[in-house]
Design a protein around this motif. Sequence first.
Motif, short mmCIF file in Angstrom:
data_model
loop_
_atom_site.label_atom_id
_atom_site.label_comp_id
_atom_site.label_asym_id
_atom_site.label_seq_id
_atom_site.Cartn_x
_atom_site.Cartn_y
_atom_site.Cartn_z
N GLU A 158 66.08 57.56 22.14
CA GLU A 158 66.03 58.62 21.12
C GLU A 158 64.73 59.43 21.24
O GLU A 158 64.75 60.66 21.12
N HIS B 261 64.30 67.82 23.85
CA HIS B 261 64.67 68.89 22.91
C HIS B 261 63.47 69.77 22.57
O HIS B 261 63.56 71.01 22.63
N ASN C 84 64.43 63.39 22.09
CA ASN C 84 63.68 64.29 21.23
C ASN C 84 62.63 65.06 22.02
O ASN C 84 62.38 66.26 21.77
#
Length: 269
Positions: free
Chosen positions: A65, A72, A69
């Motif tokens: 995760e 992103h 992130n």
Amino acid sequence: MSSAPDIADILDKSRELDRLRKEQEDVLLEINKMHKKLHNTPEVIEKPGDNSLTKLKSLYIQAKELSENEVHVSNLLVGQLDALLPSGAMGQQRRRIEGGDQKRKRMKNDSDISRLSPSMRNQLDTCASLKGEQVAARVTAENADKDEWFVVKVMHFDRETKEFEVLDEEPGDDEEGGVQRKYKLHMSFIIPFPKRNDSSIPEFPPGRHVLAVYPGTTALYKATVVSTPRKRKTDDYLLEFDDDEEDGALPQRTVPFHNVVPLPEGHRQ
């Protein structure tokens, strides 16, 4: 001009990127501690109430995760920087990139690899070093009714896709034309065998479930350790294979230690 607030937002995202990377480093330290614990004391997962594997899975999910992130936020930063660049400069840059497609691809791959965590880079290096070696490979899909594992030879490893190209050196059945089969498999479908000359490899204790090459074949099946090489003072395990019943009992079969690997979690046979 609107560049001032844009710059402030870029700086905020840069700080967010730093925070994500620091968190990733902390999680990776915990993952490495768990790896070391399981390597030194593999029998700990057999103890009632032990949650080592659950904790390790949770850490991997957290690392995934954080990595997503990071990607992103990086993409947002690239988009904002592109918007601030003069259009002429962007046009020149685009023409240069389009003129060197192979160079662009190589630079992208190098950039992707440089952003990987140290743990993942080590895994990719290990996978790349397996070229030419025999490994255990699951050749069935995720949704298959059962898992089939064979001994295969590594032909190539693609760091970008994290896929192996492997060759099943055993000729296929007559209906398959008797040819050797090739597979493209994700790295999670591959388990390296222990090195024959590596005496530091921890042994699987009696009672442990393992995956082992059935004698006289190139297929691997679930088995239970009866006796270890150290106890037998040989290079072989004494194993009982599941579904190997003869006259109402499971025969005990000898298998070289370098043909025995950990049983994958959730194995279906």
